[in-house]
Design an enzyme around this catalytic site. Sequence first.
Site, PDB file in Angstrom:
ATOM      1  N   CYS A 142      70.137  78.003  70.409  1.00 29.86           N
ATOM      2  CA  CYS A 142      69.281  77.930  71.531  1.00 29.86           C
ATOM      3  C   CYS A 142      68.443  79.206  71.885  1.00 29.86           C
ATOM      4  CB  CYS A 142      70.361  77.691  72.613  1.00 29.86           C
ATOM      5  SG  CYS A 142      71.411  79.157  72.932  1.00 29.86           S
ATOM      6  N   HIS A 229      64.394  68.507  67.360  1.00 32.21           N
ATOM      7  CA  HIS A 229      63.464  67.917  68.294  1.00 32.21           C
ATOM      8  C   HIS A 229      62.678  67.031  68.122  1.00 32.21           C
ATOM      9  CE1 HIS A 229      64.613  71.760  70.718  1.00 32.21           C
ATOM     10  NE2 HIS A 229      64.955  72.328  69.572  1.00 32.21           N
ATOM     11  N   GLU A 285      67.453  67.359  77.365  1.00 37.23           N
ATOM     12  CA  GLU A 285      68.092  68.119  76.154  1.00 37.23           C
ATOM     13  C   GLU A 285      69.362  67.383  75.635  1.00 37.23           C
ATOM     14  OE1 GLU A 285      67.723  72.686  77.606  1.00 37.23           O
ATOM     15  OE2 GLU A 285      69.225  72.155  76.156  1.00 37.23           O
ATOM     16  N   CYS A 294      63.534  74.855  77.928  1.00 35.76           N
ATOM     17  CA  CYS A 294      64.248  74.685  76.655  1.00 35.76           C
ATOM     18  C   CYS A 294      63.582  75.620  75.735  1.00 35.76           C
ATOM     19  CB  CYS A 294      64.298  73.543  76.234  1.00 35.76           C
ATOM     20  SG  CYS A 294      65.390  73.203  74.587  1.00 35.76           S
ATOM     21  N   GLY A 297      63.009  74.147  72.445  1.00 32.06           N
ATOM     22  CA  GLY A 297      61.987  73.074  72.865  1.00 32.06           C
ATOM     23  C   GLY A 297      60.306  73.445  73.023  1.00 32.06           C
TER      24      GLY A 297
HETATM   25  O1  ZDP Z   1      70.202  71.332  70.747  1.00 35.32           O
HETATM   26  C1  ZDP Z   1      70.854  71.233  71.816  1.00 35.32           C
HETATM   27  O2  ZDP Z   1      71.833  70.529  71.866  1.00 35.32           O
HETATM   28  C2  ZDP Z   1      70.388  72.031  73.006  1.00 35.32           C
HETATM   29  N1  ZDP Z   1      70.692  71.313  74.053  1.00 35.32           N
HETATM   30  C3  ZDP Z   1      70.975  73.378  72.914  1.00 35.32           C
HETATM   31  C4  ZDP Z   1      70.552  74.145  73.998  1.00 35.32           C
HETATM   32  C5  ZDP Z   1      69.071  74.598  73.875  1.00 35.32           C
HETATM   33  C6  ZDP Z   1      68.511  75.595  74.968  1.00 35.32           C
HETATM   34  N2  ZDP Z   1      68.245  74.922  76.226  1.00 35.32           N
HETATM   35  C7  ZDP Z   1      67.280  76.402  74.477  1.00 35.32           C
HETATM   36  O3  ZDP Z   1      66.732  76.988  75.174  1.00 35.32           O
HETATM   37  O4  ZDP Z   1      66.678  76.113  73.374  1.00 35.32           O
HETATM   38  C8  ZDP Z   1      69.452  76.288  74.995  1.00 35.32           C
END
Ligand code: ZDP
Length: 353
Positions: A142, A229, A285, A294, A297
Amino acid sequence: MSATATTTTTTRCRCASNNQRQKQQQRVKALMMMQSSRGRGGGGGGRRSVVVTRAERKAGSTYADADVEFWKYQGLGNDFILVDNRDSSTPKISPERSALLCDRNFGVGADGVIFAMPSPDPEKFDYKMTIYNSDGSEPEMCGNGIRCLARFVSDLDKDQRGKKYNVSTLAGLIVPEVREDGQVAVDMGTPILDVANVPSTLKDCETSHEMIVDGEKWLANAVGMGNPHCVVYKKANGEMISDVYGLDLPKIGPIFEKHETFPAKTNTEFVQVVDRGRVKMRVWERGAGCTLACGTGACATVVAGVIEGHVDRKCVVELPGGPLEIEWRESDNKIIMTGPAEPTFQGTTALGV
Ligand code: ZDP
């Protein structure tokens, strides 16, 4: 670039669709029932009753009699409960209880719980990061979270600014640096563009491919940042997304998340190009729903944008929670993500929550 694509109603971010909310409430109620069946509060030598799930009981876990101190941090409104877990190689809070803690009514409220864990190999790493999404699932990486983790350990240890941390994650080595100006710059490593390792069953990562969602044909790029992603800039008829705030995310987000072409489910980014150095992005997400930002992301958004020829390698990604600076370096293929990470409050879990 042909005509633009907009779909149905405008929705505010973090607005969760009703059935998602109901599902969350059912989950929380089940956990609360479990709690009340064990009786509340102190008595009996000060030991507090806590929610011990079947999984924990079966695993004979050490969670049972701990109320846990935590800090709340956020990166562009993507908010996390941080736990200093450097004295144990077992996370002090279970995935189930993490889901309860993340509930914005029944718990503390957060998009996830992050544990600063001891290094699995002090030669290579300073710490390990473990994260649970707000639904209790464990993602590989993350972006906003690792900025918060770096700021967290830096604050706890009163470290010098400018210090870099070698952090072990399920996605490998990630290197955040808390800069003099308080921003956190992160070496996110290199993007995964081998489609099987994203993982996705789309043809490849070299270009976008058609995905049918809710009866509409979209063009999506699969990009791996350790976590999966699905990046969407346009419809299959070539219409670019012209207004990301016009998309009904609570409706289409969950369908993309569980789409058969992403066997481990996926995070989905919807992108509107402002110019070659700036895009607007909204994210649905995996395991957390609509969030304000994200980080992984945003990195995947720029990688897909460069591959599709929409943006340059240095690009600002404007999220509902604020901007992130992303650079996909040509020299070493690495992605550098820069943005804020701020503490908000501190607390202790109580009464078995
Ligand atoms: O891959 C996932 O299940 C994401 N929901 C993880 C969390 C991603 C996050 N929002 C980011 O900033 O990359 C923390």
